[in-house]
Design a protein around this motif. Structure first.
Motif, mmCIF file in Angstrom:
data_model
loop_
_atom_site.group_PDB
_atom_site.id
_atom_site.type_symbol
_atom_site.label_atom_id
_atom_site.label_comp_id
_atom_site.label_asym_id
_atom_site.label_seq_id
_atom_site.Cartn_x
_atom_site.Cartn_y
_atom_site.Cartn_z
ATOM 1 N N GLY A 177 0.834 -1.191 0.000
ATOM 2 C CA GLY A 177 0.000 0.000 0.000
ATOM 3 C C GLY A 177 0.870 1.243 0.000
ATOM 4 O O GLY A 177 2.095 1.175 -0.112
ATOM 5 N N ASN A 178 0.228 2.386 0.119
ATOM 6 C CA ASN A 178 0.924 3.652 0.166
ATOM 7 C C ASN A 178 0.803 4.239 1.564
ATOM 8 O O ASN A 178 -0.250 4.141 2.205
ATOM 9 N N SER A 179 1.865 4.856 2.016
ATOM 10 C CA SER A 179 1.899 5.454 3.339
ATOM 11 C C SER A 179 0.902 6.606 3.437
ATOM 12 O O SER A 179 0.710 7.357 2.482
ATOM 13 N N LEU A 180 0.278 6.749 4.602
ATOM 14 C CA LEU A 180 -0.597 7.901 4.826
ATOM 15 C C LEU A 180 0.208 9.182 5.013
ATOM 16 O O LEU A 180 -0.285 10.270 4.797
ATOM 17 N N VAL A 181 1.458 9.032 5.419
ATOM 18 C CA VAL A 181 2.373 10.166 5.549
ATOM 19 C C VAL A 181 3.227 10.189 4.290
ATOM 20 O O VAL A 181 3.914 9.214 3.989
ATOM 21 N N PRO A 182 3.172 11.276 3.517
ATOM 22 C CA PRO A 182 3.931 11.320 2.258
ATOM 23 C C PRO A 182 5.429 11.116 2.486
ATOM 24 O O PRO A 182 6.016 11.686 3.398
ATOM 25 N N GLU A 183 6.024 10.278 1.641
ATOM 26 C CA GLU A 183 7.467 10.046 1.718
ATOM 27 C C GLU A 183 8.196 11.182 0.998
ATOM 28 O O GLU A 183 7.691 11.733 0.028
ATOM 29 N N PRO A 184 9.391 11.518 1.448
ATOM 30 C CA PRO A 184 10.143 12.587 0.777
ATOM 31 C C PRO A 184 10.720 12.102 -0.552
ATOM 32 O O PRO A 184 10.844 10.905 -0.788
ATOM 33 N N ALA A 185 11.080 13.056 -1.388
ATOM 34 C CA ALA A 185 11.731 12.728 -2.662
ATOM 35 C C ALA A 185 13.111 12.144 -2.386
ATOM 36 O O ALA A 185 13.752 12.487 -1.393
ATOM 37 N N VAL A 186 13.558 11.251 -3.291
ATOM 38 C CA VAL A 186 14.860 10.595 -3.160
ATOM 39 C C VAL A 186 15.521 10.565 -4.531
ATOM 40 O O VAL A 186 14.852 10.340 -5.540
ATOM 41 N N GLU A 187 16.849 10.806 -4.570
ATOM 42 C CA GLU A 187 17.626 10.682 -5.807
ATOM 43 C C GLU A 187 18.904 9.925 -5.501
ATOM 44 O O GLU A 187 19.626 10.291 -4.578
ATOM 45 N N VAL A 198 7.416 4.274 -12.961
ATOM 46 C CA VAL A 198 6.061 3.918 -12.527
ATOM 47 C C VAL A 198 5.463 5.124 -11.819
ATOM 48 O O VAL A 198 6.047 5.646 -10.868
ATOM 49 N N ASP A 199 4.299 5.561 -12.279
ATOM 50 C CA ASP A 199 3.586 6.676 -11.650
ATOM 51 C C ASP A 199 2.236 6.164 -11.172
ATOM 52 O O ASP A 199 1.321 5.958 -11.965
ATOM 53 N N HIS A 200 2.126 5.930 -9.852
ATOM 54 C CA HIS A 200 0.866 5.478 -9.266
ATOM 55 C C HIS A 200 -0.093 6.661 -9.177
ATOM 56 O O HIS A 200 0.305 7.761 -8.792
ATOM 57 N N LEU A 201 -1.345 6.439 -9.529
ATOM 58 C CA LEU A 201 -2.344 7.509 -9.539
ATOM 59 C C LEU A 201 -3.049 7.636 -8.198
ATOM 60 O O LEU A 201 -3.281 6.630 -7.528
ATOM 61 N N ASP A 254 -4.553 1.892 -12.121
ATOM 62 C CA ASP A 254 -3.991 2.565 -10.955
ATOM 63 C C ASP A 254 -2.611 3.167 -11.177
ATOM 64 O O ASP A 254 -2.042 3.748 -10.267
ATOM 65 N N ARG A 255 -2.041 3.019 -12.407
ATOM 66 C CA ARG A 255 -0.690 3.533 -12.637
ATOM 67 C C ARG A 255 -0.372 3.639 -14.115
ATOM 68 O O ARG A 255 -0.995 2.995 -14.949
ATOM 69 N N PHE A 256 0.639 4.462 -14.381
ATOM 70 C CA PHE A 256 1.231 4.568 -15.708
ATOM 71 C C PHE A 256 2.636 3.989 -15.605
ATOM 72 O O PHE A 256 3.365 4.264 -14.652
ATOM 73 N N VAL A 257 3.025 3.168 -16.589
ATOM 74 C CA VAL A 257 4.335 2.517 -16.577
ATOM 75 C C VAL A 257 5.027 2.780 -17.915
ATOM 76 O O VAL A 257 4.393 2.680 -18.965
ATOM 77 N N ALA A 258 6.323 3.111 -17.855
ATOM 78 C CA ALA A 258 7.121 3.291 -19.071
ATOM 79 C C ALA A 258 8.499 2.689 -18.847
ATOM 80 O O ALA A 258 9.070 2.815 -17.756
ATOM 81 N N ALA A 313 3.896 8.763 -4.803
ATOM 82 C CA ALA A 313 5.086 9.231 -5.509
ATOM 83 C C ALA A 313 5.248 8.503 -6.837
ATOM 84 O O ALA A 313 4.802 7.374 -6.998
ATOM 85 N N ALA A 314 5.907 9.165 -7.782
ATOM 86 C CA ALA A 314 6.344 8.510 -9.020
ATOM 87 C C ALA A 314 7.756 7.996 -8.763
ATOM 88 O O ALA A 314 8.537 8.624 -8.043
ATOM 89 N N THR A 315 8.096 6.847 -9.344
ATOM 90 C CA THR A 315 9.415 6.257 -9.120
ATOM 91 C C THR A 315 10.074 5.893 -10.444
ATOM 92 O O THR A 315 9.399 5.622 -11.433
ATOM 93 N N VAL A 316 11.403 5.883 -10.437
ATOM 94 C CA VAL A 316 12.178 5.378 -11.566
ATOM 95 C C VAL A 316 13.324 4.571 -10.973
ATOM 96 O O VAL A 316 13.886 4.936 -9.934
ATOM 97 N N GLU A 317 13.624 3.438 -11.616
ATOM 98 C CA GLU A 317 14.743 2.619 -11.141
ATOM 99 C C GLU A 317 15.404 1.938 -12.321
ATOM 100 O O GLU A 317 14.773 1.676 -13.338
ATOM 101 N N ASP A 318 16.690 1.687 -12.164
ATOM 102 C CA ASP A 318 17.438 0.922 -13.152
ATOM 103 C C ASP A 318 17.133 -0.546 -12.872
ATOM 104 O O ASP A 318 17.357 -1.031 -11.766
ATOM 105 N N MET A 319 16.611 -1.251 -13.866
ATOM 106 C CA MET A 319 16.155 -2.622 -13.645
ATOM 107 C C MET A 319 17.288 -3.580 -13.311
ATOM 108 O O MET A 319 17.053 -4.629 -12.714
ATOM 109 N N TYR A 320 18.536 -3.256 -13.687
ATOM 110 C CA TYR A 320 19.649 -4.161 -13.440
ATOM 111 C C TYR A 320 20.666 -3.608 -12.451
ATOM 112 O O TYR A 320 21.621 -4.286 -12.100
ATOM 113 N N ARG A 321 20.499 -2.354 -12.043
ATOM 114 C CA ARG A 321 21.344 -1.754 -11.006
ATOM 115 C C ARG A 321 20.411 -1.035 -10.023
ATOM 116 O O ARG A 321 20.214 0.174 -10.098
ATOM 117 N N PRO A 322 19.803 -1.797 -9.090
ATOM 118 C CA PRO A 322 18.764 -1.230 -8.220
ATOM 119 C C PRO A 322 19.244 -0.101 -7.306
ATOM 120 O O PRO A 322 18.417 0.641 -6.781
#
Length: 173
Positions: free
Chosen positions: A12-22, A72-75, A112-116, A148-157
């Motif tokens: 699920g998604n947290s009720l308290v918004p998570e901060p941005a991460v890079e 992945v952008d969850h709506l 529930d989401r957009f994926v690219a 939050a929207a997320t992006v990850e490298d599929m082979y270098r997590p």
């Protein structure tokens, strides 16, 4: 009489918004009206009216060249994607103000989401960023968690990024 192991999984998604991460990657999410005016949904409780249509623009960049990236952008529950394969009005090609230089290898328009998925290896050392967009409509009145929207490298997590989460209010007409 013998002990039993129990495993509980919660998703699920947290009720308290998570901060941005890079971490090696960055991602931004912006909203625009259909004619290209920016809409600020980053405030604590952003408000839309039912039937409002917006263009969601996600921009990602990498510090290093290459990578196979999954975005992945969850709506929020009050929004629905207008699938360009089903609804002509959901096709971003009609938006002359929106330009994207690097197209994803794959896109999915789910409930529930957009994926690219992007393959930056295919482009060599030239591509370190891309933008992708889709159209949403406010459909259900209420107050919702804005994941939050997320992006990850599929082979270098270890290479990943996340936008900040928030709240979204959809007002009835």
């Amino acid at each position: 009489e013998a002990s039993t192991d129990a495993v509980v999984t919660v998703i699920g998604n947290s009720l308290v918004p998570e901060p941005a991460v890079e971490n090696g990657l960055s991602i931004t999410r912006q909203y625009f009206t259909m004619d290209g005016r920016k809409v600020d949904l980053d405030k604590d409780a952003a408000t839309l009216s039912q039937t409002d249509r917006l263009v969601v623009v996600l921009t990602l960049s990498a510090k290093e060249a290459g990578g196979r990236l999954l975005l992945v952008d969850h709506l929020p529950a009050g929004l629905e994607i207008e699938n360009p394969r089903l609804v002509e009005g959901g096709d971003i090609k009609a938006l002359s103000w929106l330009k994207t230089a690097w197209m994803p290898e794959h896109t999915e328009f789910r409930d529930d989401r957009f994926v690219a998925a992007f393959d930056f290896f295919r482009a060599g050392d030239k591509v370190r960023g891309a933008s992708v967009a889709y159209v949403v409509r406010a459909v259900t009145p209420g107050s919702f968690v804005h994941p939050a929207a997320t992006v990850e490298d599929m082979y270098r997590p270890e290479r990943h990024a996340r936008t900040a989460g928030g709240r979204l209010v959809v007002k009835a007409q």
